[in-house]
Design an enzyme around this catalytic site. Structure first.
Site, mmCIF file in Angstrom:
data_model
loop_
_atom_site.group_PDB
_atom_site.id
_atom_site.type_symbol
_atom_site.label_atom_id
_atom_site.label_comp_id
_atom_site.label_asym_id
_atom_site.label_seq_id
_atom_site.Cartn_x
_atom_site.Cartn_y
_atom_site.Cartn_z
ATOM 1 C CB THR A 25 -0.940 0.045 1.219
ATOM 2 O OG1 THR A 25 -0.169 0.183 2.416
ATOM 3 C CG2 THR A 25 -1.787 -1.205 1.310
ATOM 4 C CB SER A 26 1.084 4.234 0.357
ATOM 5 O OG SER A 26 1.536 5.554 0.246
ATOM 6 C CG LEU A 27 7.374 4.594 0.167
ATOM 7 C CD1 LEU A 27 7.638 5.366 -1.120
ATOM 8 C CD2 LEU A 27 8.009 5.294 1.353
ATOM 9 C CG HIS B 145 -2.560 8.040 -1.120
ATOM 10 N ND1 HIS B 145 -2.211 7.150 -2.102
ATOM 11 C CD2 HIS B 145 -1.769 7.778 -0.038
ATOM 12 C CE1 HIS B 145 -1.257 6.354 -1.633
ATOM 13 N NE2 HIS B 145 -0.959 6.728 -0.393
#
Length: 328
Positions: A100-102, A203
């Site tokens: 998730t994300s980074l 985001h």
């Protein structure tokens, strides 16, 4: 080690980091230290600074905000990639990676879609582009039904929905003034919230200014076919990865429940959270309607746990299921 149940490695992103994360492993586990030092030498060559020197500075207590992007971006990747290698050295290899994300960068590196040097360089360049191109802002986690975001104008006029982690936990991103307005609303209604240690509005449109400069870097990045199944917090299950994915991972909103569904949770798996805080393990346990077996969900390190003990306990429990005793 042969494991009957498929293994899922999970990697979290910004907001999960803190000073001294992984310190006990760095001091006590040679594989973890080897990879942290190897990655730190790469960071020194690329960015001109040492991440481990900042991360493990004795003057920085674990409770202090660790939010300087030039350090936190690579530090999160380094810790997650190093920890993944610890488990793989012990014979616990994933059949799935979930980022998730980074954390998508660590997932891609473990899956072989990116070599670790390219992944680390991309993380460092991204941090620099955001720092130089974007207005400061932040992210706030809210412990309330996520429908609140759509029902109350104070949210969608001042911020953007950054992630939905379970039914009563969501995150908004925005500029300082917008987040302050949202937090005043929450405080007045006695709704629990927490400002995350993140100085920019990931985001959301608040990092859009970094898109084009970062795209110039991504133009030189090639992603390969992954060796295992990759599940993304923003795209779901992925087979053909492209460079744009590395931007979307930090720009587009995250829907963690959809990512879990892509893993087909009705089939038994072992979930190992390799992030700094065990946040994804907690999110999985909170998505109760999916019927996940909580005994198969393992956070490795958190700010409040003994890291070496936690890791050894996880390996021992998995080995016990297989009636094996791996060397630690």
């Amino acid at each position: 080690m042969d494991v009957d149940k498929p293994i899922v490695f999970m990697f979290s992103g910004q907001g999960s980091q803190y000073y001294q994360m992984g310190r006990a492993l760095y001091d006590g586990h040679p594989v973890f230290r080897h990879w942290m030092d190897t990655l730190d030498r790469s960071c020194l060559a690329i960015g001109g600074y040492s991440v481990t020197r900042e991360l493990y500075d004795e003057r920085q207590p674990a409770g202090k905000y660790f939010d300087r992007l030039e350090y936190t971006h690579p530090a999160i990747f380094m810790l997650e990639y190093a920890l993944a290698n610890v488990f793989m050295e012990l014979g616990l290899h994933p059949q799935y990676v979930l980022g998730t994300s980074l954390g998508e960068y660590a997932a891609c590196a473990v899956a072989g879609a990116l070599d670790y040097e390219t992944a680390l360089a991309s993380v460092i360049v991204q941090a620099e582009m955001i720092r130089t191109e974007c207005e400061p802002g932040g992210m706030t986690a809210v412990l309330a039904p996520y429908s609140l975001y759509y029902d109350e104008p104070v949210f969608h006029t001042n911020t953007e929905l950054a992630s939905v982690n379970y039914d009563t936990h969501f995150v908004v991103a925005g500029g300082e003034a917008g987040l302050t307005a949202v937090e005043q609303y929450l405080r007045g209604r006695e709704i629990t919230f927490q400002r995350l240690p993140v100085p920019y509005g990931f985001h959301s449109r608040w990092i859009e200014a970094a898109r084009m400069p970062y795209a110039r870097h991504l133009g030189s990045v090639t992603l390969h076919s992954p060796r295992m199944k990759v599940v993304s917090g923003c795209r779901g299950e992925q087979e053909n990865l492209d460079a744009e994915f590395l931007w979307e991972a930090v720009r587009e909103p995250l829907f963690f429940r959809s990512a879990i569904k892509a893993l087909k949770p009705e089939k038994s798996k072992i979930y190992i959270d390799l992030g700094p805080s065990g946040t994804l393990a907690n999110f999985m346990k909170q998505n109760k309607y999916l019927g996940l077996a909580t005994e198969d969900i393992y956070p490795v390190i958190t700010p409040f746990s003994k890291e070496m003990t936690g890791m050894e306990r996880i390996v021992a429990r998995i080995a016990a299921e297989q009636k094996e005793r791996p060397w630690l």
